[in-house]
Design an enzyme around this catalytic site. Structure first.
Site, PDB file in Angstrom:
ATOM      1  N   LYS A 179       0.861  -1.181   0.000  1.00 14.53           N
ATOM      2  CA  LYS A 179       0.000   0.000   0.000  1.00 14.53           C
ATOM      3  C   LYS A 179       0.898   1.233   0.000  1.00 14.53           C
ATOM      4  O   LYS A 179       1.762   1.372   0.863  1.00 14.53           O
ATOM      5  CB  LYS A 179      -0.911   0.000   1.228  1.00 14.53           C
TER       6      LYS A 179
ATOM      7  N   TRP B 281      -9.497   0.589   0.722  1.00 12.76           N
ATOM      8  CA  TRP B 281     -10.634   1.274   1.360  1.00 12.76           C
ATOM      9  C   TRP B 281     -10.203   2.364   2.348  1.00 12.76           C
ATOM     10  O   TRP B 281     -10.904   2.641   3.310  1.00 12.76           O
ATOM     11  CB  TRP B 281     -11.572   0.267   2.038  1.00 12.76           C
ATOM     12  N   HIS B 282      -9.063   2.995   2.087  1.00 20.33           N
ATOM     13  CA  HIS B 282      -8.564   4.034   2.990  1.00 20.33           C
ATOM     14  C   HIS B 282      -8.668   5.417   2.348  1.00 20.33           C
ATOM     15  O   HIS B 282      -7.812   6.281   2.564  1.00 20.33           O
ATOM     16  CB  HIS B 282      -7.115   3.748   3.392  1.00 20.33           C
ATOM     17  N   TYR B 283      -9.697   5.640   1.571  1.00 18.43           N
ATOM     18  CA  TYR B 283      -9.858   6.933   0.907  1.00 18.43           C
ATOM     19  C   TYR B 283     -10.197   8.010   1.940  1.00 18.43           C
ATOM     20  O   TYR B 283     -10.787   7.740   2.985  1.00 18.43           O
ATOM     21  CB  TYR B 283     -10.933   6.855  -0.183  1.00 18.43           C
TER      22      TYR B 283
END
Length: 593
Positions: free
Chosen positions: A423, A523-525
């Site tokens: 990531k 899913w870390h927006y």
């Protein structure tokens, strides 16, 4: 029967039915070990109500914020989704993918596709993202806390307040233990062991899954609430914020309009008093969207939808970022455990290395009365939208269906292995969010511009090199085939291509192209209501009064290797700050963190 008698009978029937429904709801919660007498369906709410604080969004920030403010004040928490205690999938780690892949109306996870073509999800349930994520729990670094302007000691106390309820030390299985040792052998040092802290090197992080694989969510933090000080309304779809807008004065937030599941409109207003506030905690998608729908945003953009302008603020919806993720599937000659994220390598090359192993599948009844075998790799599956087997713009529903069908045809041995992912921290690539229409239930349009900044590409390639070193480490030799080179893994196909290498003009694809073609989300927006652009350092919306935003939309960068711990902490931290600031002004002793 006389008209008055008929009216009385109907009224009595309605009251009894409503009471019966509420009793059933409370009983249902008690059966599941939760006794939230303050939680009910929005259909049972009065048409007009008044509170000291109205919080829009019962997610990772909204729940701890509501629990904290309810200690001294009357608080309304509005959640557009249902209860996590009514969906057995949410609490079961083995059914993580089932929750995330459910695209039915009203499901806990609402799927959206960015304009980049990457399939993503936003939560639609009390507890927010903590109900649908992979469970990893880690604090932000001390440097992040200082840069955010937060008090280091107070944030530590707020983290502990959260951790006492939702955080646990995971027990590593053989595959995760090998990943930990492999990262250290690959030079991601030192070995920090188990810790909630964000430290360079390799560590075992916390988890919101306990030893029995049961998920604990932000909704569990509502146990701290003062029952008499809180009302939680489920399936309450907020349409807009109401403002008092007097010429020559700053607009003042006064209340909200929301609809219940039966379409009935309700209004909730702030009690009289200049310190009462509305707080948006609807997330990086929902908070900027609701500001725009309420007239706070770019005047040109809002006017195109016929929205009355309350405050021209072009920065709303800007600065949207999503940490790009790329994963490599490593088949194993040995059995592996089912695991989600437990180990992380915090590298010096600008990326984080993590992993998940095993497949989540089993024999289940089908609609026709027979059985079917839903096969997937947990968080890395076409069913969840994580379809790296085709480039982003080609990830159509048809492509997802073909990939899922191909997985069903695979031999069981194909599911023996795990994914190692990188990531990109940051990232430096940013985008924007816009309205599609005036429907608050619909997804807005969002563009993240993955890898538009060359530094993000460099970090991705560097992260892939670390993964290669882990795969070839002695610690990992029992979980990989020695004759599989990195190039082989990148081109691997077992029935359908688990790892992607779509053909371009040449027979091989560069790692840079691999990063772009296989990009997925973890899913870390974040962004859309950033500090310094849309809100001030105390999260007050600039240009209007009695309105704050407290959630991940305010972040300029995602904290730690997973933001959920920090978002929950922020709810508690800001709840105490708001409470103490108000009580101090009133000459009353506040709460110590």
């Amino acid at each position: 029967m006389a008209a008055d008698d008929l009216h009385f009978t109907r009224t009595l029937s309605t009251v009894l039915a409503t009471s019966f429904f509420f009793v059933l709801l409370c009983s249902s919660l008690q059966v599941r070990g939760v006794n939230y007498t303050f939680m009910k369906d929005a259909a049972l709410a009065p048409s007009v109500s008044y509170y000291d604080y109205i919080i829009v969004g019962g997610g990772t920030a909204g729940c701890p914020l509501a629990a904290t403010l309810s200690e001294r004040f009357r608080v309304l928490l509005l959640e557009r989704g249902g209860s996590p205690y009514d969906d057995e999938r949410i609490g079961d780690m083995a059914r993580f993918a089932d929750t995330l892949s459910d695209t039915s109306p009203g499901s806990p996870a609402q799927r959206f596709v960015s304009e980049d073509g990457v399939i993503n999800s936003r939560p639609r349930v009390l507890g927010g993202g903590s109900c649908i994520n992979a469970g990893f729990y880690t604090r932000a670094s001390d440097d992040y806390v200082r840069d955010a302007g937060w008090d280091l000691e107070a944030t530590g106390a707020a983290y502990r307040w959260v951790e006492d309820v939702v955080a646990f030390q995971p027990e590593l299985g053989p595959w995760q233990a090998a990943l930990q040792s492999g990262l250290i052998e690959a030079g991601v040092a030192p070995d920090n062991g188990f810790t909630f802290d964000h430290l360079d090197g390799t560590k075992v992080g916390g988890s919101i899954f306990d030893a029995d694989g049961r998920r604990h969510t932000a909704a569990d933090l509502l146990r701290y609430a003062r029952a008499e000080g809180l009302d939680v309304l489920l399936r309450a779809r907020v349409a807009k914020i109401l403002f008092i807008n007097v010429r020559g004065r700053r607009p003042v937030a006064r209340g909200v309009v929301f609809h219940d599941s039966e379409g009935r409109m309700h209004k909730a207003y702030l009690n009289a008093g200049r310190r009462n506030e509305i707080i948006l905690s609807a997330g990086a998608m929902g908070s900027p969207q609701l500001l725009m729908l309420s007239g706070v945003g770019s005047a040109d953009h809002l006017s195109s939808f016929g929205i009355r302008i309350v405050h021209d603020q072009p920065a709303v919806g800007q600065g949207m970022s999503d940490n790009p993720m790329n994963a490599i599937y490593v088949p194993s000659p040995s059995p592996v455990e089912i695991s989600l994220i437990q180990v992380v390598g915090i590298t010096q090359v600008g990326s984080y290395i993590e992993g998940a192993s095993g497949s989540n599948w089993g024999v289940r009844p089908s609609a026709s009365g027979g059985v079917h075998r839903p096969r997937n790799f947990g968080m890395f599956s076409p069913q969840t939208g994580q379809l790296a087997t085709v480039p982003p713009k080609q990830r159509t529903p048809e492509a997802i269906a073909r990939a899922a069908e191909s997985m069903r045809q695979l031999d069981d041995s194909a599911f023996r292995g795990g994914f190692i992912l990188e990531k990109v921290l940051g990232p430096l690539s940013t985008g924007h969010l816009e309205l599609r229409n005036r429907d608050p239930d619909d997804n807005p349009s969002v563009t993240f511009n993955y890898f538009s900044h060359p530094e993000d590409i460099r970090r991705c390639v560097a992260g892939l090199s670390v993964i290669e070193s882990v795969i070839h480490s002695k610690a990992f030799e029992n979980f990989t085939y020695s004759y599989f080179s990195m190039e082989t893994l990148l081109n691997m196909s077992t029935g359908f291509p688990v790892n992607l290498l779509p053909r371009h003009d040449s027979d091989s694809t560069s790692l840079e192209m691999f990063c772009k073609d296989t990009v997925m989300t973890i899913w870390h927006y974040h962004g859309g209501c950033q500090v310094g652009r849309v809100v001030d350092a105390e999260y007050r919306v600039l240009g209007v009064d009695a309105l704050r935003v407290i959630d991940g939309s305010t972040f300029n960068a995602s904290p730690g290797t997973n933001p959920q711990a920090t978002v929950m902490m922020l709810g508690r931290y800001m709840g105490v700050r708001i409470q103490n600031e108000r009580l101090k002004a009133e000459g009353v002793e506040g709460t110590e963190l």
